[in-house]
Design a protein around this motif. Sequence first.
Motif, PDB file in Angstrom:
ATOM      1  N   ALA A 143     -14.911-104.094 -30.322  1.00  0.00           N
ATOM      2  CA  ALA A 143     -15.741-105.222 -30.760  1.00  0.00           C
ATOM      3  C   ALA A 143     -17.230-104.905 -30.778  1.00  0.00           C
ATOM      4  CB  ALA A 143     -15.486-106.428 -29.862  1.00  0.00           C
ATOM      5  N   ASP A 144     -17.645-103.823 -30.111  1.00  0.00           N
ATOM      6  CA  ASP A 144     -19.071-103.506 -30.031  1.00  0.00           C
ATOM      7  C   ASP A 144     -19.538-102.750 -31.275  1.00  0.00           C
ATOM      8  OD1 ASP A 144     -18.932-104.667 -27.595  1.00  0.00           O
ATOM      9  OD2 ASP A 144     -19.292-102.842 -26.415  1.00  0.00           O
ATOM     10  N   THR A 145     -20.755-103.059 -31.710  1.00  0.00           N
ATOM     11  CA  THR A 145     -21.331-102.385 -32.878  1.00  0.00           C
ATOM     12  C   THR A 145     -22.668-101.724 -32.569  1.00  0.00           C
ATOM     13  OG1 THR A 145     -22.412-104.436 -33.596  1.00  0.00           O
ATOM     14  CG2 THR A 145     -20.215-103.969 -34.495  1.00  0.00           C
ATOM     15  N   GLU A 146     -23.074-101.770 -31.316  1.00  0.00           N
ATOM     16  CA  GLU A 146     -24.355-101.174 -30.920  1.00  0.00           C
ATOM     17  C   GLU A 146     -24.181-100.440 -29.594  1.00  0.00           C
ATOM     18  OE1 GLU A 146     -28.835-102.720 -29.683  1.00  0.00           O
ATOM     19  OE2 GLU A 146     -27.680-103.827 -31.195  1.00  0.00           O
ATOM     20  N   PHE A 147     -24.619 -99.194 -29.555  1.00  0.00           N
ATOM     21  CA  PHE A 147     -24.462 -98.375 -28.358  1.00  0.00           C
ATOM     22  C   PHE A 147     -25.759 -97.625 -28.069  1.00  0.00           C
ATOM     23  CE2 PHE A 147     -20.513 -98.550 -30.768  1.00  0.00           C
ATOM     24  CZ  PHE A 147     -19.630 -99.083 -29.839  1.00  0.00           C
ATOM     25  N   VAL A 148     -25.991 -97.344 -26.808  1.00  0.00           N
ATOM     26  CA  VAL A 148     -27.144 -96.538 -26.399  1.00  0.00           C
ATOM     27  C   VAL A 148     -26.626 -95.191 -25.929  1.00  0.00           C
ATOM     28  CG1 VAL A 148     -29.091 -96.315 -24.829  1.00  0.00           C
ATOM     29  CG2 VAL A 148     -28.495 -98.560 -25.751  1.00  0.00           C
ATOM     30  N   TRP A 149     -26.998 -94.148 -26.667  1.00  0.00           N
ATOM     31  CA  TRP A 149     -26.575 -92.787 -26.315  1.00  0.00           C
ATOM     32  C   TRP A 149     -27.650 -92.135 -25.463  1.00  0.00           C
ATOM     33  CZ3 TRP A 149     -28.032 -87.777 -28.655  1.00  0.00           C
ATOM     34  CH2 TRP A 149     -27.222 -86.721 -28.182  1.00  0.00           C
ATOM     35  N   ALA A 150     -27.286 -91.668 -24.300  1.00  0.00           N
ATOM     36  CA  ALA A 150     -28.259 -91.129 -23.344  1.00  0.00           C
ATOM     37  C   ALA A 150     -28.671 -89.693 -23.635  1.00  0.00           C
ATOM     38  CB  ALA A 150     -27.691 -91.224 -21.934  1.00  0.00           C
ATOM     39  N   GLY A 151     -27.968 -89.029 -24.535  1.00  0.00           N
ATOM     40  CA  GLY A 151     -28.329 -87.640 -24.849  1.00  0.00           C
ATOM     41  C   GLY A 151     -27.727 -86.642 -23.888  1.00  0.00           C
ATOM     42  N   THR A 152     -26.455 -86.861 -23.540  1.00  0.00           N
ATOM     43  CA  THR A 152     -25.756 -85.942 -22.624  1.00  0.00           C
ATOM     44  C   THR A 152     -24.453 -85.469 -23.262  1.00  0.00           C
ATOM     45  OG1 THR A 152     -24.626 -87.804 -21.541  1.00  0.00           O
ATOM     46  CG2 THR A 152     -26.716 -87.067 -20.578  1.00  0.00           C
ATOM     47  N   ASP A 153     -23.927 -84.370 -22.743  1.00  0.00           N
ATOM     48  CA  ASP A 153     -22.648 -83.872 -23.254  1.00  0.00           C
ATOM     49  C   ASP A 153     -21.494 -84.532 -22.496  1.00  0.00           C
ATOM     50  OD1 ASP A 153     -22.514 -82.635 -20.776  1.00  0.00           O
ATOM     51  OD2 ASP A 153     -22.969 -80.631 -21.558  1.00  0.00           O
ATOM     52  N   SER A 154     -20.262 -84.066 -22.736  1.00  0.00           N
ATOM     53  CA  SER A 154     -19.080 -84.691 -22.122  1.00  0.00           C
ATOM     54  C   SER A 154     -19.071 -84.583 -20.605  1.00  0.00           C
ATOM     55  CB  SER A 154     -17.809 -84.049 -22.694  1.00  0.00           C
ATOM     56  OG  SER A 154     -17.827 -82.646 -22.473  1.00  0.00           O
ATOM     57  N   ALA A 155     -19.820 -83.595 -20.072  1.00  0.00           N
ATOM     58  CA  ALA A 155     -19.886 -83.411 -18.617  1.00  0.00           C
ATOM     59  C   ALA A 155     -21.065 -84.149 -18.003  1.00  0.00           C
ATOM     60  CB  ALA A 155     -19.963 -81.920 -18.280  1.00  0.00           C
ATOM     61  N   GLY A 156     -21.833 -84.844 -18.836  1.00  0.00           N
ATOM     62  CA  GLY A 156     -22.984 -85.566 -18.336  1.00  0.00           C
ATOM     63  C   GLY A 156     -24.247 -84.740 -18.233  1.00  0.00           C
ATOM     64  N   ASN A 157     -24.224 -83.521 -18.770  1.00  0.00           N
ATOM     65  CA  ASN A 157     -25.412 -82.658 -18.730  1.00  0.00           C
ATOM     66  C   ASN A 157     -26.395 -83.041 -19.830  1.00  0.00           C
ATOM     67  OD1 ASN A 157     -24.317 -80.950 -16.636  1.00  0.00           O
ATOM     68  ND2 ASN A 157     -22.965 -80.078 -18.218  1.00  0.00           N
TER      69      ASN A 157
END
Length: 220
Positions: A143-157
């Motif tokens: 249902a969400d159409t807006e997300f904030v991407w933090a700029g990390t990879d799958s491991a959180g780096n």
Amino acid sequence: MINPTQAAQHAAQNQSAGKSQTSAVTSDFETFLLMMTTQAQNQDPLEPMDSSDYASQLAQFSMVEQQVKTNDLLSALATAMGNVNLDELASWVGMDVRSASAFHFDDEPVTLFTEPNPKADKTTLVIRDEEGTVIDRITVPVADTEFVWAGTDSAGNPLASGTYSATLESYENGKLLSEKLASSYQRVIEAQAGDDAVVLTLEGGLEILATKVTAIRTGA
């Protein structure tokens, strides 16, 4: 690339060239008028100018006059069109525009806008680097159409600054329904007139067509 300052200089050069050409034609027109008047005043009364010759010269006189008027009109139109283009280009610079395209990441979270398929029961946000390599796959609420991407990879780096893209994959019962490139806001640092459209240069050096912009907001 052509920035507003270069475009203004180019327009000024064209305007100056147009004025020089008009001035030359006007000079020829005045010289022609003087020569014809002098010829009429000094013709031999016993052998006056042939009427056909006189009519021919009058026709040439009219053509020269029309050419002067046409050049003046074209110069005015060119100046007006140049001003409109400059105003349009300048209005883009400094604005934040939203478009479905790659985006520049510079150690700050990026807000992404997506459009899931209406039939989807699962959606995944796929992050790729400039070479197209998948950096991360993030399961997000349908249902969400807006997300904030933090700029990390799958491991959180934390990832390095650079160009990235985000695609939303929509699934129904495990079947892929659609893949749509996410949108984001980016600052316009330059605008130039292309052959058929305005080309916008965004922070980070990315270029998009103005026709791809879906929203605009004032740059902070």
